[in-house]
Write a protein that holds these residues in place. Structure first.
Motif, PDB file in Angstrom:
ATOM      1  N   ARG A 143       0.839  -1.198   0.000  1.00  0.00           N
ATOM      2  CA  ARG A 143       0.000   0.000   0.000  1.00  0.00           C
ATOM      3  C   ARG A 143       0.876   1.250   0.000  1.00  0.00           C
ATOM      4  NH1 ARG A 143      -4.439  -0.340   4.565  1.00  0.00           N
ATOM      5  NH2 ARG A 143      -2.580  -0.211   5.836  1.00  0.00           N
ATOM      6  N   THR A 144       0.328   2.311  -0.537  1.00  0.00           N
ATOM      7  CA  THR A 144       1.005   3.598  -0.537  1.00  0.00           C
ATOM      8  C   THR A 144       1.174   4.068   0.900  1.00  0.00           C
ATOM      9  OG1 THR A 144       0.079   4.186  -2.685  1.00  0.00           O
ATOM     10  CG2 THR A 144       0.811   6.006  -1.293  1.00  0.00           C
ATOM     11  N   LEU A 145       2.369   4.543   1.212  1.00  0.00           N
ATOM     12  CA  LEU A 145       2.654   5.068   2.545  1.00  0.00           C
ATOM     13  C   LEU A 145       2.275   6.543   2.599  1.00  0.00           C
ATOM     14  CD1 LEU A 145       6.174   3.506   3.201  1.00  0.00           C
ATOM     15  CD2 LEU A 145       3.940   2.644   3.912  1.00  0.00           C
ATOM     16  N   VAL A 146       1.685   6.957   3.713  1.00  0.00           N
ATOM     17  CA  VAL A 146       1.231   8.335   3.880  1.00  0.00           C
ATOM     18  C   VAL A 146       1.956   8.978   5.053  1.00  0.00           C
ATOM     19  CG1 VAL A 146      -0.735   9.805   4.418  1.00  0.00           C
ATOM     20  CG2 VAL A 146      -1.033   7.838   2.923  1.00  0.00           C
ATOM     21  N   PHE A 147       2.501  10.139   4.783  1.00  0.00           N
ATOM     22  CA  PHE A 147       3.158  10.967   5.781  1.00  0.00           C
ATOM     23  C   PHE A 147       2.325  12.241   5.891  1.00  0.00           C
ATOM     24  CE2 PHE A 147       6.115   8.096   3.956  1.00  0.00           C
ATOM     25  CZ  PHE A 147       7.024   7.766   4.956  1.00  0.00           C
ATOM     26  N   ILE A 148       1.570  12.377   6.960  1.00  0.00           N
ATOM     27  CA  ILE A 148       0.674  13.526   7.128  1.00  0.00           C
ATOM     28  C   ILE A 148       1.478  14.695   7.688  1.00  0.00           C
ATOM     29  CG2 ILE A 148      -1.334  14.425   8.363  1.00  0.00           C
ATOM     30  CD1 ILE A 148      -2.440  11.533   8.361  1.00  0.00           C
ATOM     31  N   TYR A 149       1.273  15.862   7.078  1.00  0.00           N
ATOM     32  CA  TYR A 149       1.969  17.059   7.553  1.00  0.00           C
ATOM     33  C   TYR A 149       0.974  18.183   7.786  1.00  0.00           C
ATOM     34  CZ  TYR A 149       4.921  21.134   7.911  1.00  0.00           C
ATOM     35  OH  TYR A 149       5.518  22.282   8.365  1.00  0.00           O
ATOM     36  N   ASP A 150       1.246  18.981   8.803  1.00  0.00           N
ATOM     37  CA  ASP A 150       0.493  20.204   9.054  1.00  0.00           C
ATOM     38  C   ASP A 150       1.398  21.177   9.791  1.00  0.00           C
ATOM     39  OD1 ASP A 150      -1.567  22.168   9.552  1.00  0.00           O
ATOM     40  OD2 ASP A 150      -3.030  20.554   9.456  1.00  0.00           O
ATOM     41  N   ARG A 151       0.914  22.375   9.917  1.00  0.00           N
ATOM     42  CA  ARG A 151       1.644  23.399  10.668  1.00  0.00           C
ATOM     43  C   ARG A 151       0.624  24.292  11.337  1.00  0.00           C
ATOM     44  NH1 ARG A 151       2.513  28.304   7.697  1.00  0.00           N
ATOM     45  NH2 ARG A 151       1.225  28.275   5.840  1.00  0.00           N
ATOM     46  N   GLU A 152       0.972  24.807  12.507  1.00  0.00           N
ATOM     47  CA  GLU A 152       0.067  25.684  13.250  1.00  0.00           C
ATOM     48  C   GLU A 152       0.907  26.679  14.023  1.00  0.00           C
ATOM     49  OE1 GLU A 152      -3.026  27.596  14.173  1.00  0.00           O
ATOM     50  OE2 GLU A 152      -3.483  25.704  13.187  1.00  0.00           O
ATOM     51  N   GLU A 153       0.760  27.951  13.677  1.00  0.00           N
ATOM     52  CA  GLU A 153       1.538  28.999  14.336  1.00  0.00           C
ATOM     53  C   GLU A 153       0.998  29.307  15.729  1.00  0.00           C
ATOM     54  OE1 GLU A 153       3.261  33.433  13.335  1.00  0.00           O
ATOM     55  OE2 GLU A 153       1.536  32.703  12.224  1.00  0.00           O
ATOM     56  N   THR A 154      -0.296  29.145  15.918  1.00  0.00           N
ATOM     57  CA  THR A 154      -0.922  29.473  17.198  1.00  0.00           C
ATOM     58  C   THR A 154      -0.938  28.253  18.117  1.00  0.00           C
ATOM     59  OG1 THR A 154      -3.161  28.834  16.549  1.00  0.00           O
ATOM     60  CG2 THR A 154      -2.447  31.051  15.937  1.00  0.00           C
ATOM     61  N   THR A 155      -1.424  28.458  19.333  1.00  0.00           N
ATOM     62  CA  THR A 155      -1.558  27.342  20.273  1.00  0.00           C
ATOM     63  C   THR A 155      -2.893  26.626  20.081  1.00  0.00           C
ATOM     64  OG1 THR A 155      -2.460  28.826  21.961  1.00  0.00           O
ATOM     65  CG2 THR A 155      -0.073  28.427  21.988  1.00  0.00           C
ATOM     66  N   ARG A 170       5.147  23.789  14.708  1.00  0.00           N
ATOM     67  CA  ARG A 170       4.344  24.720  15.513  1.00  0.00           C
ATOM     68  C   ARG A 170       5.101  26.010  15.773  1.00  0.00           C
ATOM     69  NH1 ARG A 170      -0.026  22.357  18.282  1.00  0.00           N
ATOM     70  NH2 ARG A 170      -0.138  20.119  18.010  1.00  0.00           N
ATOM     71  N   GLY A 171       4.346  27.023  16.132  1.00  0.00           N
ATOM     72  CA  GLY A 171       4.931  28.301  16.513  1.00  0.00           C
ATOM     73  C   GLY A 171       5.715  28.930  15.379  1.00  0.00           C
ATOM     74  N   SER A 179       8.546  29.700   9.363  1.00  0.00           N
ATOM     75  CA  SER A 179       9.922  30.005   8.983  1.00  0.00           C
ATOM     76  C   SER A 179      10.354  29.148   7.792  1.00  0.00           C
ATOM     77  CB  SER A 179      10.867  29.763  10.157  1.00  0.00           C
ATOM     78  OG  SER A 179      11.019  28.376  10.375  1.00  0.00           O
ATOM     79  N   GLU A 180      11.482  29.509   7.233  1.00  0.00           N
ATOM     80  CA  GLU A 180      12.054  28.721   6.143  1.00  0.00           C
ATOM     81  C   GLU A 180      12.552  27.369   6.645  1.00  0.00           C
ATOM     82  OE1 GLU A 180      12.473  29.289   2.711  1.00  0.00           O
ATOM     83  OE2 GLU A 180      11.015  30.870   3.084  1.00  0.00           O
ATOM     84  N   ARG A 181      12.968  27.328   7.880  1.00  0.00           N
ATOM     85  CA  ARG A 181      13.467  26.082   8.464  1.00  0.00           C
ATOM     86  C   ARG A 181      12.315  25.401   9.185  1.00  0.00           C
ATOM     87  NH1 ARG A 181      19.354  26.929  10.762  1.00  0.00           N
ATOM     88  NH2 ARG A 181      19.322  24.738  10.284  1.00  0.00           N
ATOM     89  N   ARG A 182      11.973  24.243   8.740  1.00  0.00           N
ATOM     90  CA  ARG A 182      10.860  23.488   9.312  1.00  0.00           C
ATOM     91  C   ARG A 182      11.406  22.189   9.888  1.00  0.00           C
ATOM     92  NH1 ARG A 182       6.119  24.798   6.067  1.00  0.00           N
ATOM     93  NH2 ARG A 182       6.153  27.063   5.941  1.00  0.00           N
ATOM     94  N   PRO A 183      11.636  22.118  11.188  1.00  0.00           N
ATOM     95  CA  PRO A 183      12.242  20.911  11.747  1.00  0.00           C
ATOM     96  C   PRO A 183      11.403  19.644  11.526  1.00  0.00           C
ATOM     97  CG  PRO A 183      11.755  22.526  13.480  1.00  0.00           C
ATOM     98  CD  PRO A 183      11.442  23.163  12.179  1.00  0.00           C
ATOM     99  N   PHE A 184      10.089  19.752  11.648  1.00  0.00           N
ATOM    100  CA  PHE A 184       9.276  18.550  11.460  1.00  0.00           C
ATOM    101  C   PHE A 184       9.134  18.192   9.984  1.00  0.00           C
ATOM    102  CE2 PHE A 184       8.462  19.280  15.853  1.00  0.00           C
ATOM    103  CZ  PHE A 184       8.321  18.000  16.371  1.00  0.00           C
ATOM    104  N   TRP A 185       9.142  19.182   9.091  1.00  0.00           N
ATOM    105  CA  TRP A 185       9.155  18.879   7.654  1.00  0.00           C
ATOM    106  C   TRP A 185      10.432  18.115   7.323  1.00  0.00           C
ATOM    107  CZ3 TRP A 185       5.548  19.512   3.818  1.00  0.00           C
ATOM    108  CH2 TRP A 185       5.983  19.292   2.511  1.00  0.00           C
ATOM    109  N   GLN A 186      11.557  18.585   7.848  1.00  0.00           N
ATOM    110  CA  GLN A 186      12.833  17.910   7.607  1.00  0.00           C
ATOM    111  C   GLN A 186      12.823  16.503   8.203  1.00  0.00           C
ATOM    112  OE1 GLN A 186      15.066  19.048   5.528  1.00  0.00           O
ATOM    113  NE2 GLN A 186      13.917  20.939   5.256  1.00  0.00           N
ATOM    114  N   GLY A 187      12.230  16.347   9.384  1.00  0.00           N
ATOM    115  CA  GLY A 187      12.111  15.018   9.986  1.00  0.00           C
ATOM    116  C   GLY A 187      11.238  14.094   9.155  1.00  0.00           C
ATOM    117  N   MET A 188      10.173  14.653   8.581  1.00  0.00           N
ATOM    118  CA  MET A 188       9.306  13.852   7.715  1.00  0.00           C
ATOM    119  C   MET A 188      10.066  13.405   6.467  1.00  0.00           C
ATOM    120  SD  MET A 188       5.754  14.973   5.838  1.00  0.00           S
ATOM    121  CE  MET A 188       6.634  16.099   4.742  1.00  0.00           C
TER     122      MET A 188
END
Length: 154
Positions: free
Chosen positions: A8-20, A50-51, A56-65
């Motif tokens: 099956r196709t693998l899915v990596f879900i991504y989102d971002r949220e600046e607020t709490t 988050r936050g 920003s241009e640097r997205r730690p969780f995007w890079q981790g994904m």
């Protein structure tokens, strides 16, 4: 496995949220999970910046994904799934750059709202769609004299 014994196709879900705020974030993640289930895709996990990192241009969780995609996606089809394209970035140049990182490792980005648009009826008001009250496409003559709107539509 699929009916053709393909992984099956693998899915990596991504989102971002600046607020709490978490309600909208949780709703978008749930939407992605439901879409993946409908497509019979296998969800590997979810990554949320988050936050300040969310804008920003640097997205730690995007890079981790991306790192997880390299590791988990070897020899498999995989997608980065977002609720809407804006969840990657509002700025088209930044969005293109981030999506290119997925493409560089043979993945693809998919937005749920893009695919849903094809099957969902248009729910926005007639004025937004560019039709008059009778449902007919607006023409330049259907605008009030002296009014100006984006793309010539009211």
């Amino acid at each position: 496995m699929t009916t053709h014994d393909e992984p099956r196709t693998l899915v990596f879900i991504y989102d971002r949220e600046e607020t709490t705020q978490t309600d909208r974030l949780n709703t978008r993640i749930a939407l992605c999970r439901a879409f993946a289930a409908q497509m019979n895709w296998e969800v590997v996990g979810q990554w949320v910046d988050r936050g300040d990192a969310a804008v920003s241009e640097r997205r730690p969780f995007w890079q981790g994904m991306i790192a997880a995609m390299r590791h988990e996606g070897r020899g498999r089809r995989f997608v980065c799934l977002v609720a809407s394209w804006e969840r990657i970035a509002y700025d088209p140049v930044t969005s293109d750059r981030l999506r290119q990182l997925v493409s560089n490792i043979d993945g693809v980005c998919v937005a749920v709202n893009d695919t849903a648009r094809e099957v969902q009826p248009r729910l926005e008001p007639a004025a937004i769609r560019g039709v008059d009250a009778n449902g007919k496409p607006r023409t330049c003559r259907s605008r009030r004299p002296g009014s100006s709107t984006r793309d010539g539509m009211r």
